[in-house]
Write an enzyme that holds these catalytic residues in place. Sequence first.
Site, PDB file in Angstrom:
ATOM      1  N   HIS A  35      74.197  52.828  33.686  1.00 54.98           N
ATOM      2  CA  HIS A  35      75.058  51.782  33.108  1.00 54.98           C
ATOM      3  C   HIS A  35      74.580  51.574  31.668  1.00 54.98           C
ATOM      4  CE1 HIS A  35      75.443  50.712  37.518  1.00 54.98           C
ATOM      5  NE2 HIS A  35      76.620  51.172  37.133  1.00 54.98           N
ATOM      6  N   HIS A  59      67.431  50.565  36.550  1.00 59.94           N
ATOM      7  CA  HIS A  59      68.550  49.706  36.123  1.00 59.94           C
ATOM      8  C   HIS A  59      68.025  48.326  35.749  1.00 59.94           C
ATOM      9  CE1 HIS A  59      72.125  51.966  37.911  1.00 59.94           C
ATOM     10  NE2 HIS A  59      71.074  52.671  38.325  1.00 59.94           N
ATOM     11  N   GLU A  62      65.747  47.954  40.149  1.00 58.05           N
ATOM     12  CA  GLU A  62      66.265  46.906  39.251  1.00 58.05           C
ATOM     13  C   GLU A  62      65.064  46.197  38.623  1.00 58.05           C
ATOM     14  OE1 GLU A  62      69.454  46.368  38.635  1.00 58.05           O
ATOM     15  OE2 GLU A  62      70.389  47.528  40.261  1.00 58.05           O
ATOM     16  N   GLU A  96      72.284  48.659  30.190  1.00 60.14           N
ATOM     17  CA  GLU A  96      71.016  48.299  30.851  1.00 60.14           C
ATOM     18  C   GLU A  96      69.884  48.969  30.067  1.00 60.14           C
ATOM     19  OE1 GLU A  96      71.609  49.220  34.998  1.00 60.14           O
ATOM     20  OE2 GLU A  96      73.379  47.929  35.095  1.00 60.14           O
TER      21      GLU A  96
HETATM   22  O1  LIG Z   1      73.809  43.365  38.590  1.00 64.57           O
HETATM   23  C1  LIG Z   1      74.742  43.981  39.092  1.00 64.57           C
HETATM   24  O2  LIG Z   1      75.726  43.400  39.611  1.00 64.57           O
HETATM   25  C2  LIG Z   1      74.732  45.490  39.114  1.00 64.57           C
HETATM   26  C3  LIG Z   1      73.389  46.124  38.851  1.00 64.57           C
HETATM   27  C4  LIG Z   1      73.503  47.584  39.224  1.00 64.57           C
HETATM   28  O3  LIG Z   1      73.923  48.359  38.412  1.00 64.57           O
HETATM   29  N1  LIG Z   1      73.198  47.906  40.480  1.00 64.57           N
HETATM   30  C5  LIG Z   1      73.424  49.220  41.015  1.00 64.57           C
HETATM   31  C6  LIG Z   1      72.890  49.271  42.415  1.00 64.57           C
HETATM   32  C7  LIG Z   1      73.044  50.641  43.015  1.00 64.57           C
HETATM   33  C8  LIG Z   1      72.633  50.719  44.482  1.00 64.57           C
HETATM   34  O4  LIG Z   1      73.180  49.976  45.300  1.00 64.57           O
HETATM   35  O5  LIG Z   1      71.766  51.554  44.801  1.00 64.57           O
HETATM   36  C9  LIG Z   1      74.926  49.486  41.014  1.00 64.57           C
HETATM   37  O6  LIG Z   1      75.695  48.571  41.311  1.00 64.57           O
HETATM   38  O7  LIG Z   1      75.302  50.618  40.718  1.00 64.57           O
HETATM   39 ZN   LIG Z   2      72.950  49.355  36.778  1.00 63.63          ZN
END
Ligand SMILES: O=C(O)CCC(=O)N[C@@H](CCC(=O)O)C(=O)O
Ligand SMILES: [Zn+2]
Length: 349
Positions: free
Chosen positions: A75, A169, A233, A78
């Site tokens: 993303h 991320h 994260e 980030e």
């Molecule tokens: O903060 C958020 O809402 C999104 C943060 C983020 O990019 N999270 C990933 C998690 C991926 C996973 O579930 O492994 C995403 O949503 O792609």
């Molecule tokens: Zn992300």
Amino acid sequence: MELLSLSGVSRQSIKQLISNDYLDFSRRYTLDSNTFTFLLENGTHVSLLANGILGINLASVDKHAKSIVLSCGIHGNETAPIEICSQLVTQILNQSLLSKHRILFIFGNIDAMNKGVRFIDENLNRLFVRTNAPVLLNTYEKVRADTIKHIVDSFFNGPQSEKIHYDLHTAIRPSKHEKFAVYPFLHGREYDLEQLAFLSACDVNTILLSQSPTGTFSYYSSFYHHAHSFTVELGKVKPFGENDMRNFSAVKKQLIALLSKEQVLLKHYNDCPITVFKVNQVINREHENFSLGFSENIANFTEFDKGDVLAIENGTPINATHNGEAIVFPNAEVAIGQRALLTVIPCEL
Ligand SMILES: O=C(O)CCC(=O)N[C@@H](CCC(=O)O)C(=O)O
Ligand SMILES: [Zn+2]
């Protein structure tokens, strides 16, 4: 920032541009030829495999060498993980860090990084799938996902060694657990407690166990390559230059140890202050008419009681099924068919 072409630039100048400031180079230039490889005095082979994708290889094959993928910027907004990876690349290129392992550094969504946005056309982290379905619309992210998958496939299909992938991320909103990791669904394979101890040493002490396949990068490398893979994260999204890098000193220190040592010394899992959750509900947005049952800006891991309304879809409420069920990654604006939030409940490993 528009990407500039490297055609006509000498190999020596390209090497210098890469070595001076790899992040700046990745954000500015597009690689026209297939790959560009050079050798450092310490024997490390450095290969630019595509825009923002750098392979680090050892002078000779070592049976202890791990194959490690460090990805960031999947993303584009980030930025903290991008700055961490870029610092590691700089240390490798200036030879203050000698890696004992094969590494692939991936800056995921370069165009989105340059525009300071999450994505250009669609969420790259939903495109890590293998499909024979005809592509109807070749978006920037679809092309990029294909490039990344292709390079990761050949990297992990290389010498047989321990495979690791940390997809770094930062989250859109604040979080009651500032740093946490998603452990992709393992289809019955065992959780690796040493990996969790490593994440704990990185200050990542909250683990979410995913319960189903997804289109994320970490699921892809876990499922197709049996890598130890995690979406990690590391805090909250901030623009380039605004991250307080002191918040990432533990993760950076541990990544340096991981790359530069044959084996990192870790506490036993039982001595780590780790909290584990499992995903209870994956709530997808299936209709135009979709809203959350709570304010957009509440923190990740805010808890709800059984029966509380988490979302409303086409007039139908979606409720919490447990007391203490917590929400993660809520986003009502996702494309139809995509995940609008996760809910998690505490569990034991
Ligand atoms: O903060 C958020 O809402 C999104 C943060 C983020 O990019 N999270 C990933 C998690 C991926 C996973 O579930 O492994 C995403 O949503 O792609
Ligand atoms: Zn992300």
